[in-house]
Design a protein around this motif. Structure first.
Motif, PDB file in Angstrom:
ATOM      1  N   VAL A   1      37.845  76.914  49.330  1.00  0.00           N
ATOM      2  CA  VAL A   1      37.857  75.436  49.697  1.00  0.00           C
ATOM      3  C   VAL A   1      38.751  75.049  50.889  1.00  0.00           C
ATOM      4  CG1 VAL A   1      38.727  72.994  48.571  1.00  0.00           C
ATOM      5  CG2 VAL A   1      37.410  74.518  47.184  1.00  0.00           C
ATOM      6  N   LEU A   2      39.710  75.672  51.114  1.00  0.00           N
ATOM      7  CA  LEU A   2      40.515  75.304  52.075  1.00  0.00           C
ATOM      8  C   LEU A   2      40.369  76.331  53.526  1.00  0.00           C
ATOM      9  CD1 LEU A   2      43.959  74.849  50.437  1.00  0.00           C
ATOM     10  CD2 LEU A   2      42.381  73.133  51.130  1.00  0.00           C
ATOM     11  N   GLU A   3      39.256  76.831  53.172  1.00  0.00           N
ATOM     12  CA  GLU A   3      38.666  77.812  54.664  1.00  0.00           C
ATOM     13  C   GLU A   3      38.479  77.092  55.900  1.00  0.00           C
ATOM     14  OE1 GLU A   3      38.695  81.313  54.977  1.00  0.00           O
ATOM     15  OE2 GLU A   3      39.723  81.214  53.059  1.00  0.00           O
ATOM     16  N   LYS A   4      38.113  75.817  55.702  1.00  0.00           N
ATOM     17  CA  LYS A   4      37.648  75.134  57.143  1.00  0.00           C
ATOM     18  C   LYS A   4      38.758  74.013  57.185  1.00  0.00           C
ATOM     19  CE  LYS A   4      32.726  75.464  56.204  1.00  0.00           C
ATOM     20  NZ  LYS A   4      31.410  74.833  55.834  1.00  0.00           N
ATOM     21  N   ASP A   5      38.779  73.837  58.461  1.00  0.00           N
ATOM     22  CA  ASP A   5      39.910  72.549  59.035  1.00  0.00           C
ATOM     23  C   ASP A   5      39.550  71.400  58.406  1.00  0.00           C
ATOM     24  OD1 ASP A   5      41.312  74.467  60.396  1.00  0.00           O
ATOM     25  OD2 ASP A   5      40.423  73.950  62.510  1.00  0.00           O
ATOM     26  N   GLU A   6      38.213  71.054  58.233  1.00  0.00           N
ATOM     27  CA  GLU A   6      37.951  69.595  57.718  1.00  0.00           C
ATOM     28  C   GLU A   6      38.382  69.428  56.241  1.00  0.00           C
ATOM     29  OE1 GLU A   6      33.809  71.765  58.335  1.00  0.00           O
ATOM     30  OE2 GLU A   6      35.977  71.750  59.408  1.00  0.00           O
TER      31      GLU A   6
END
Length: 814
Positions: free
Chosen positions: A735-740
């Motif tokens: 869930v926290l892989e992408k900056d957005e």
């Protein structure tokens, strides 16, 4: 002149935050691979002192006890450390504190290695040493005296497990942070000067002044013993320096000796000196008493001036400072505590809750984030350990870059940092009489509880645990404990005969108020014995205004003194009340008699299972932003809050501001232990299974995502629950892989704190699959850390019941 400390980095997978130096990586590994043993050394030395000074006033006896320990315990300096000081004969070994309790120590001697979780090893020699001293402590410990002091009517609640106080009847208090800022800027010598000056003023014809004189003499004995203790490390460092052929290590050892000649007795002048001074006192406080939740306070605030001065003068580099910090964190992990198995179930994972607080606001209401705030984040990320317990103070103006940095640490999956909210805590403190300057200087203490470092008394939370779901069952059973058949309170009738939800509501109100009164009686009896039996001299010395008043903390020496118990199973209570109201009385799909029989039979049989299905899936659930259920638990909780605030603590009117009680939801791992002793509940929960932890929703019952959870929690009377409103959330690492997605988490946090006025939140970032694999293959997941409650622990050391409880928590997406 101080040595500049710079080490090359080793290869790790943590590219964002950098790497531990080779030295600290090796040190960390050596500590983690050290088996935790039981150490009898402190117990033997404490017993010697108690026997020798039996005729002395208790404060002097305690001072001589600490003196005997510090002068004779085993000391060592590890090859990889830059900081000196050890708690026991070996790292991770747990000392025994016989003055608090010995019955469980002896009864469980042969069981430590067979425990389901929190395993400790013990040698035959240690067993023999403990058995040898045990007769002296028979009927002579705080546990025995404390239990004897509890009136019979209230003792019944303790014995039945309705109200538990195992932690503070079998160990020291703590739940405190002393003023490390005063220590490093003035040194212990300043406390000695103040003590001697106060002693000189005493008119000994006044009987109260005799007690003050004994206290002051005890302080002087302890301060002198600390000088001897540090001198022992000076001699050891110099001896090791003479023997080593490594020129670099020799210089480090000589520098260590130089620093220890200076601190903690004198003030620190460099960052390195300040950290060594802090560690030595943090260590001795936990040798004096095994009370946990002894915290470092706002470390980024009081240490940053030292760092900035050193950076400016070229004495220290940022990388050198990080190495000192990571060294301190590994040292922090070397402290260990063994609890009785009964207490362990309430504090799974051998937590010490040594909290470091960063961020927040300055006294003039500006953002307090500084360079050291970032370095502490980096150092905690690099060491990846369950200690220290890291808390970030949130406020509306918290630096955006710092928020994103916090999310990067959360992503690592160590359950840290937790967030506490200035926007709710500071006004709550001011409303209770804390000065504005002190309120803005609060820190987290242990888990989620908060206090003012160096000015607050013991146990701002954790006095006792009340099992809310069991309380409801007793209210439904006409005041009788359904598990044992024991009548504990005059009830208002049996649930089977009730015809409206309002009758259930009245029964709850009646019973919870009675139980609250008994919890106060239990807490007061224990506190009375702790005050008389085991005063902590050093901790009192370092807490304002014990020296000025000539009183220990328990006698009323602290500036502020507010306490709270902990209420367990809030979500179960909410869902149970909603099920009773909707399914039984509004929709009449189940009769009161049928529901009660289903509970007694743990939903056995076809009929019982059908009733359980209705309770689980056809009634509103807390955690979904449903006012129907959320308001029910608020009303029920208000009854407890209204009742508990009526009763002052034992320090009321004896000096401190406050001296009163408030609520707290940090159930630690008590939800597992108390669940084992609780029959099936009207929310559809089966008997002996864990209760919901903290103020978090029941597992898998929060169906509408994290925003709805936050909205439900925000409806609790947060400003009244000053003891802490603990909210655990679990998300998959992907869930926290992408900056957005990281930005979504920042926005969610800001919304929770700014608009919903939440008190606290923390995250487990680990997948269900990883946790299940760790259960099957623990050797592949040695470093896996999870957030248990208001603290983190290595997953592998937890009991299977606690592991299962964490696995079953709802996994959210953003």
């Amino acid at each position: 002149m101080s040595t500049k400390i710079v080490e090359k980095k080793t290869e790790t997978t943590n590219e964002y935050f950098g790497h531990l130096t080779d030295r600290i990586a090796h040190y960390r590994e050596s500590v983690l691979t050290t088996k935790p043993y039981v150490c009898a050394e402190r117990a033997v030395l404490a017993t010697q002192a108690y026997q020798q000074y039996q005729d002395q006033p208790v404060v002097l006896k305690r001072a001589y006890m600490l003196k005997n320990i510090l002068e004779n315990m085993t000391i060592y300096i590890e090859d990889d450390t830059l900081i000196a000081g050890n708690q026991a004969s070996e790292n991770r070994s747990a000392p025994i504190f016989p003055e608090y309790a010995m019955d469980w120590v002896i009864a469980e001697l042969d069981e430590y290695e067979q425990r389901d979780g929190d395993v400790f090893y013990i040698t035959k020699e240690t067993k023999a040493q403990l058995r040898d001293i045990a007769p002296y402590w028979q009927h002579n410990t705080t546990k025995e005296k404390g239990l004897a002091a509890i009136p019979e009517a209230s003792r019944l609640f303790y014995d039945l497990g309705i109200i538990k106080a195992e932690g503070n009847i079998t160990s020291g208090d703590a739940h405190i942070a002393v003023s490390y800022e005063d220590l490093i800027t003035k040194g212990l010598q300043d406390y000695e000067v103040r003590t001697r000056a106060e002693k000189e003023k005493l008119d000994l014809t006044v009987v109260a002044n005799l007690k003050k004189m004994y206290f002051y003499d005890a302080i002087l004995i302890v301060l002198d013993a600390i000088k001897t203790f540090t001198a022992r490390y000076v001699a050891l460092a110099e001896k090791k320096a003479q023997k080593t052929t490594d020129g670099k290590r020799k210089a480090e050892l000589l520098e260590m000796a130089r620093i220890l000649r200076k601190v903690p007795n004198g003030k620190a002048d460099t960052f390195y000196e300040a950290v060594q001074s802090i560690w030595m006192i943090q260590l001795i406080l936990q040798i004096e008493s095994n009370g946990h939740s002894l915290s470092y306070g706002r470390m980024d605030q009081y240490l940053n001036p030292f760092l900035q001065r050193d950076l400016k003068n070229g004495i220290m580099t940022e990388e050198g400072a990080i190495e000192i910090l990571t060294n301190l964190w590994v040292k922090t992990l070397t402290i260990n505590k063994i609890r009785s198995w009964g207490h362990t179930q309430f504090s799974a994972g051998s937590p010490l809750y040594q909290n470091v607080t960063i961020g927040g606001q300055t006294i003039d209401k500006k953002d307090a984030v500084n360079e050291l705030s970032y370095l502490i984040l980096r150092s905690v990320a690099q060491t990846k350990l369950p200690q220290p317990n890291l808390t970030v103070r949130y406020h509306a103006g918290l630096d955006e870059k710092f928020m994103r940095e916090c999310v990067e640490v959360i992503k690592i999956g160590i359950g840290m940092p937790a967030f506490n909210n200035d926007e709710i805590i500071i006004p709550s403190f001011i409303d209770r009489g804390i000065s504005e300057a002190d309120a803005y200087n609060y820190s987290a203490i242990g888990c989620v509880e908060t206090a003012v470092p160096g000015k607050w008394g013991y146990r701002c939370t954790g006095m006792s645990f009340i099992n809310f779901p069991k309380t409801l069952l007793i209210a439904m059973n006409n005041g009788i404990d359904p598990k044992t058949g024991t009548k504990v309170v005059e009830g208002l009738g049996h649930f089977k005969d009730m015809t409206s939800y309002e009758e259930v509501e009245k029964a709850w109100d009646h019973v919870i108020r009675d139980f609250t009164r008994h919890s106060v009686i239990i807490e007061n009896a224990i506190d009375m014995v702790l005050e008389e039996d085991v005063p902590d001299i050093l901790c009192s010395t370092l807490t304002e205004d014990c020296i000025g008043r000539g009183k220990t903390i328990k006698e009323g020496g602290a500036v502020y003194d507010f306490i709270s118990g902990l209420q367990v199973g809030i979500a179960n209570l909410a869902d149970s009340l909603a099920a009773i109201k909707k399914v039984v009385f509004e929709e009449k799909r189940v009769t009161p008699s049928d529901l009660w029989e289903a509970l007694l039979n743990d939903f056995a049989g076809e009929k019982g299972q059908a009733i359980q299905e209705l309770l689980l899936y056809d009634a509103p659930k807390y955690g979904n932003d449903d006012d129907y259920v959320d308001q029910l638990v608020v009303d029920a909780y208000d009854a407890y809050i209204d009742e508990v605030k009526k009763y002052p603590n034992t320090r009321f009117g004896r000096g401190p501001i406050g001296g009163t009680r408030y609520a707290g939801t940090s159930s630690i791992s008590a939800n597992v232990g108390q669940g084992k002793g609780t029959m099936a509940t009207p929310d559809g929960r089966n008997a002996a299974t864990p209760l919901a932890e903290g103020c978090s929703p029941t597992h898998a019952m929060d169906k509408k995502g994290p925003t709805s959870v936050l909205k439900s929690v925000s409806k609790l009377p947060t400003k009244e629950i000053t003891g802490g409103v603990l909210l655990n959330q679990k998300i998959n690492p992907q869930v926290l892989e992408k900056d957005e997605d990281k930005e979504k988490l920042v926005m969610l946090l800001r919304t929770f704190f700014n608009r919903l006025h939440g008190y606290h939140i923390q995250y487990n970032v680990v997948s269900r699959e990883t946790l299940l694999d760790a259960q099957k293959h623990p050797e592949k997941h040695r470093d896996l850390i999870v957030r248990v409650a208001g603290y983190s622990a290595f997953f592998n050391v937890l009991s299977k019941a606690t592991q299962d409880d964490i696995i079953e928590r709802t996994e959210h997406v953003l």
